[in-house]
Design a protein around this motif. Structure first.
Motif, PDB file in Angstrom:
ATOM      1  N   SER A  10       0.795  -1.221   0.000  1.00 39.00           N
ATOM      2  CA  SER A  10       0.000   0.000   0.000  1.00 39.00           C
ATOM      3  C   SER A  10       0.829   1.273   0.000  1.00 39.00           C
ATOM      4  CB  SER A  10      -0.925   0.008   1.224  1.00 39.00           C
ATOM      5  OG  SER A  10      -0.146  -0.051   2.407  1.00 39.00           O
ATOM      6  N   MET A  11       2.137   1.159   0.117  1.00 42.53           N
ATOM      7  CA  MET A  11       2.956   2.353   0.296  1.00 42.53           C
ATOM      8  C   MET A  11       3.524   2.935  -1.005  1.00 42.53           C
ATOM      9  SD  MET A  11       2.704   2.708   3.542  1.00 42.53           S
ATOM     10  CE  MET A  11       3.978   3.778   4.095  1.00 42.53           C
ATOM     11  N   MET A  12       4.073   2.086  -1.850  1.00 39.59           N
ATOM     12  CA  MET A  12       4.792   2.582  -3.023  1.00 39.59           C
ATOM     13  C   MET A  12       4.479   1.720  -4.245  1.00 39.59           C
ATOM     14  SD  MET A  12       8.480   2.918  -1.139  1.00 39.59           S
ATOM     15  CE  MET A  12       9.206   4.149  -2.202  1.00 39.59           C
ATOM     16  N   PRO A  13       4.594   2.302  -5.442  1.00 43.74           N
ATOM     17  CA  PRO A  13       4.403   1.488  -6.646  1.00 43.74           C
ATOM     18  C   PRO A  13       5.547   0.481  -6.790  1.00 43.74           C
ATOM     19  CG  PRO A  13       4.800   3.822  -7.195  1.00 43.74           C
ATOM     20  CD  PRO A  13       4.863   3.698  -5.717  1.00 43.74           C
ATOM     21  N   PHE A  14       5.294  -0.568  -7.552  1.00 44.13           N
ATOM     22  CA  PHE A  14       6.329  -1.586  -7.804  1.00 44.13           C
ATOM     23  C   PHE A  14       6.071  -2.171  -9.185  1.00 44.13           C
ATOM     24  CE2 PHE A  14       8.539  -5.519  -5.705  1.00 44.13           C
ATOM     25  CZ  PHE A  14       9.662  -5.307  -6.485  1.00 44.13           C
ATOM     26  N   ASP A  15       6.308  -1.335 -10.212  1.00 45.43           N
ATOM     27  CA  ASP A  15       6.012  -1.723 -11.585  1.00 45.43           C
ATOM     28  C   ASP A  15       6.798  -2.934 -12.062  1.00 45.43           C
ATOM     29  OD1 ASP A  15       4.081   0.228 -11.862  1.00 45.43           O
ATOM     30  OD2 ASP A  15       5.396   1.651 -12.886  1.00 45.43           O
ATOM     31  N   ARG A  16       8.003  -3.147 -11.555  1.00 43.79           N
ATOM     32  CA  ARG A  16       8.793  -4.320 -11.976  1.00 43.79           C
ATOM     33  C   ARG A  16       8.066  -5.611 -11.609  1.00 43.79           C
ATOM     34  NH1 ARG A  16      13.612  -6.877  -9.426  1.00 43.79           N
ATOM     35  NH2 ARG A  16      13.269  -5.375  -7.742  1.00 43.79           N
ATOM     36  N   LEU A  17       7.509  -5.668 -10.418  1.00 46.01           N
ATOM     37  CA  LEU A  17       6.738  -6.837  -9.987  1.00 46.01           C
ATOM     38  C   LEU A  17       5.448  -6.964 -10.803  1.00 46.01           C
ATOM     39  CD1 LEU A  17       6.113  -9.199  -8.030  1.00 46.01           C
ATOM     40  CD2 LEU A  17       5.157  -7.497  -6.464  1.00 46.01           C
ATOM     41  N   THR A  18       4.739  -5.863 -10.969  1.00 43.55           N
ATOM     42  CA  THR A  18       3.487  -5.872 -11.724  1.00 43.55           C
ATOM     43  C   THR A  18       3.719  -6.335 -13.160  1.00 43.55           C
ATOM     44  OG1 THR A  18       2.600  -4.081 -10.361  1.00 43.55           O
ATOM     45  CG2 THR A  18       1.544  -4.439 -12.493  1.00 43.55           C
ATOM     46  N   ARG A  19       4.727  -5.787 -13.812  1.00 44.98           N
ATOM     47  CA  ARG A  19       5.013  -6.142 -15.209  1.00 44.98           C
ATOM     48  C   ARG A  19       5.407  -7.622 -15.327  1.00 44.98           C
ATOM     49  NH1 ARG A  19       7.814  -2.094 -16.349  1.00 44.98           N
ATOM     50  NH2 ARG A  19       6.356  -1.028 -17.691  1.00 44.98           N
ATOM     51  N   ALA A  20       6.260  -8.091 -14.424  1.00 45.43           N
ATOM     52  CA  ALA A  20       6.701  -9.492 -14.483  1.00 45.43           C
ATOM     53  C   ALA A  20       5.521 -10.452 -14.340  1.00 45.43           C
ATOM     54  CB  ALA A  20       7.745  -9.764 -13.397  1.00 45.43           C
TER      55      ALA A  20
END
Length: 166
Positions: A10-20
């Protein structure tokens, strides 16, 4: 759900995880994947996604999934253990602007050897481990951690209460 639930926290985005995991969903269309993406810029094209969930909905998704995938945050780890679900984690990296320190690498080193708590080294390893853990789940519950309660044993709290009141 019985598929894969992914949370960036809930704190920060994590696009690397989302994209993978969106790429993994594209390669595994027969497995339902839902990703909680928070404030990330990347919006999945192959998995269902939501930005934010109320706590009760989040807990229900962790409880219902076959595999929980998340960052190496203590909230995610505790949620997995409470539900008795295997968790596959990808640590956020300060060098990639995903956090301001690399404390999740330390968390990963500390918890990654415990039953049901799995750590991926990078995006490719994450996708490979997700497939392997789900294949294992069909045979042995993927080495899920033993579930724990969110609350202390009533006998323990009664002993503490008796001590305080005496």
């Amino acid at each position: 759900m019985s598929g894969v639930f992914v949370s960036v926290g809930s704190m920060m985005p994590f696009d690397r995880l989302t994209r993978a995991m969106d790429e993994w969903a594209a390669a595994n269309p027969h497995i339902p994947v839902e990703i909680q993406i928070g404030r990330g810029d990347y919006e999945p094209r192959h998995a269902r996604w939501v930005r934010k969930l109320p706590l009760s909905d989040y807990q229900a998704r962790v409880q219902a999934c076959a595999l929980f995938v998340a960052h190496c945050g203590m909230g995610s780890i505790i949620s997995a253990i409470e539900a008795g679900k295997p968790i596959l984690m990808l640590p956020r990296l300060a060098t990639q602007g995903e956090h301001n320190t690399d404390h999740q690498l330390a968390t990963a080193r500390h918890v990654g050897t415990r039953p049901g708590l799995h750590v991926a080294a990078d995006s490719d390893d994450l996708k490979a481990r997700a497939s392997a853990l789900l294949a294992d789940a069909a045979h042995d519950a993927a080495g899920a951690p033993a579930p724990i309660s969110r609350f202390a044993d009533p006998a323990f709290t009664a002993r503490i209460r008796a001590f305080i009141e005496s």
